[in-house]
Write a protein that holds these residues in place. Structure first.
Motif, PDB file in Angstrom:
ATOM      1  N   GLU A 162       1.512   5.497   0.172  1.00  0.00           N
ATOM      2  CA  GLU A 162       1.144   6.873   0.389  1.00  0.00           C
ATOM      3  C   GLU A 162       2.020   7.907  -0.292  1.00  0.00           C
ATOM      4  O   GLU A 162       3.035   7.584  -0.163  1.00  0.00           O
ATOM      5  CB  GLU A 162       1.240   7.196   1.936  1.00  0.00           C
ATOM      6  CG  GLU A 162       0.182   6.493   2.916  1.00  0.00           C
ATOM      7  CD  GLU A 162       0.032   6.928   4.331  1.00  0.00           C
ATOM      8  OE1 GLU A 162       0.970   7.566   4.767  1.00  0.00           O
ATOM      9  OE2 GLU A 162      -0.726   6.368   5.001  1.00  0.00           O
ATOM     10  N   PRO A 163       1.554   8.831  -1.202  1.00  0.00           N
ATOM     11  CA  PRO A 163       0.099   9.168  -0.994  1.00  0.00           C
ATOM     12  C   PRO A 163      -0.692   8.152  -1.866  1.00  0.00           C
ATOM     13  O   PRO A 163      -0.312   7.444  -2.654  1.00  0.00           O
ATOM     14  CB  PRO A 163       0.293  10.550  -2.068  1.00  0.00           C
ATOM     15  CG  PRO A 163       1.400  10.415  -2.820  1.00  0.00           C
ATOM     16  CD  PRO A 163       2.487   9.547  -1.846  1.00  0.00           C
ATOM     17  N   ALA A 164      -1.969   8.053  -1.340  1.00  0.00           N
ATOM     18  CA  ALA A 164      -2.905   6.952  -1.774  1.00  0.00           C
ATOM     19  C   ALA A 164      -3.112   7.200  -3.338  1.00  0.00           C
ATOM     20  O   ALA A 164      -3.261   6.275  -4.135  1.00  0.00           O
ATOM     21  CB  ALA A 164      -4.040   7.245  -1.012  1.00  0.00           C
ATOM     22  N   THR A 165      -2.756   8.266  -3.759  1.00  0.00           N
ATOM     23  CA  THR A 165      -3.041   8.320  -5.359  1.00  0.00           C
ATOM     24  C   THR A 165      -1.938   7.613  -6.166  1.00  0.00           C
ATOM     25  O   THR A 165      -2.396   7.118  -7.343  1.00  0.00           O
ATOM     26  CB  THR A 165      -2.727  10.040  -5.923  1.00  0.00           C
ATOM     27  OG1 THR A 165      -1.583  10.328  -5.389  1.00  0.00           O
ATOM     28  CG2 THR A 165      -3.696  10.984  -5.326  1.00  0.00           C
ATOM     29  N   VAL A 166      -0.986   7.125  -5.753  1.00  0.00           N
ATOM     30  CA  VAL A 166      -0.319   6.133  -6.391  1.00  0.00           C
ATOM     31  C   VAL A 166      -0.842   4.970  -6.533  1.00  0.00           C
ATOM     32  O   VAL A 166      -0.635   4.087  -7.482  1.00  0.00           O
ATOM     33  CB  VAL A 166       1.269   6.050  -5.646  1.00  0.00           C
ATOM     34  CG1 VAL A 166       1.930   4.910  -6.537  1.00  0.00           C
ATOM     35  CG2 VAL A 166       1.949   7.254  -5.775  1.00  0.00           C
ATOM     36  N   GLY A 167      -1.777   4.633  -5.783  1.00  0.00           N
ATOM     37  CA  GLY A 167      -2.389   3.222  -5.742  1.00  0.00           C
ATOM     38  C   GLY A 167      -1.439   2.250  -4.970  1.00  0.00           C
ATOM     39  O   GLY A 167      -1.110   2.343  -3.935  1.00  0.00           O
TER      40      GLY A 167
ATOM     41  N   ARG B  41       0.843  -1.207  -0.075  1.00  0.00           N
ATOM     42  CA  ARG B  41      -0.013  -0.036   0.098  1.00  0.00           C
ATOM     43  C   ARG B  41       1.003   1.412  -0.111  1.00  0.00           C
ATOM     44  O   ARG B  41       1.948   1.199   0.673  1.00  0.00           O
ATOM     45  CB  ARG B  41      -0.788  -0.010   1.110  1.00  0.00           C
ATOM     46  CG  ARG B  41      -1.929   1.207   1.291  1.00  0.00           C
ATOM     47  CD  ARG B  41      -2.763   1.255   2.506  1.00  0.00           C
ATOM     48  NE  ARG B  41      -2.142   1.488   3.705  1.00  0.00           N
ATOM     49  CZ  ARG B  41      -1.637   2.676   3.951  1.00  0.00           C
ATOM     50  NH1 ARG B  41      -2.072   3.668   3.125  1.00  0.00           N
ATOM     51  NH2 ARG B  41      -0.855   2.941   5.280  1.00  0.00           N
TER      52      ARG B  41
ATOM     53  N   ALA C 215       7.401   8.503  -1.910  1.00  0.00           N
ATOM     54  CA  ALA C 215       6.219   7.721  -1.714  1.00  0.00           C
ATOM     55  C   ALA C 215       6.633   6.731  -0.756  1.00  0.00           C
ATOM     56  O   ALA C 215       7.915   6.191  -0.523  1.00  0.00           O
ATOM     57  CB  ALA C 215       5.556   7.025  -2.946  1.00  0.00           C
TER      58      ALA C 215
END
Length: 197
Positions: free
Chosen positions: A40-45, A38, A78
């Protein structure tokens, strides 16, 4: 619980590999091809390890679908997390970077900044602090200077020697190379070895 195991640094080469700051004591177990993180940032997926190799003491990772230097550059900074239940309930001797980041830094009752990172080095660890004036300060993570870390109440107490905040101010704003630091768990002066992370 979510456990941060790495932070992505700069690209390496032109085929999408990246350097990573390793924040685990067991990199050989955490960065196996096929492992999904997982991010972060979550936009990376999410990111799935495609390859892992060492270049001297720097870990290089390749991820599925990341094939160019530009794609690798977009991942810089990230943070990679895994789900783990391996931490013992009484294992409270040290801290991970993600537990420290965001904590207030206090000298007595005065708030002098906040923690923005942790550099784990062979000799001693350094807490990265953004002072209230915006400067970056590096504080040795030793008990004499950081006598209290209170994650629950979101602060650390520091007793800096005279001039520490002036001497260590980094006017250039640069920080050590993302890929050159070691394991990310610390117990205020030495890296905690073991299979905890």
């Amino acid at each position: 619980m979510q456990l941060q195991v790495a932070r992505i640094g700069k690209p390496h080469g032109i085929r999408g590999e990246v350097t990573v700051q390793v924040l685990t004591d067991a990199p050989e177990d955490r960065f196996i091809p096929g492992t999904e993180f997982r991010v972060e940032p979550a936009t990376v997926g999410t990111l799935t390890v495609d390859s892992a190799r060492w270049n001297k003491d720097i870990l290089l990772l390749g991820f599925e679908g990341v094939e160019t230097r530009n794609q690798a550059e977009a991942l810089r900074g990230a943070r990679l997390f895994i789900e783990t239940e391996e931490l013992a309930e009484d294992d409270d001797e040290g801290w991970y970077e993600h537990e420290l980041v965001g904590l207030e830094v206090r000298v007595g009752e005065a708030v002098v900044g906040k923690v923005t990172g942790l550099h784990t080095l062979p000799v001693q660890d350094l807490i990265v602090v953004e002072a209230t004036d915006g400067k970056e300060i590096l504080i040795p993570f030793v008990e004499e200077i950081v006598p209290e870390v209170n994650v629950g109440e979101k602060y650390i107490l520091v007793t800096p020697p005279p001039g520490l905040f002036d001497i260590n101010a980094d006017d250039s704003g640069e920080t050590p190379d993302d890929g050159d630091t070691g394991p990310g768990r610390t117990d205020a002066g030495k890296t905690e070895a073991g299979d905890n992370a």
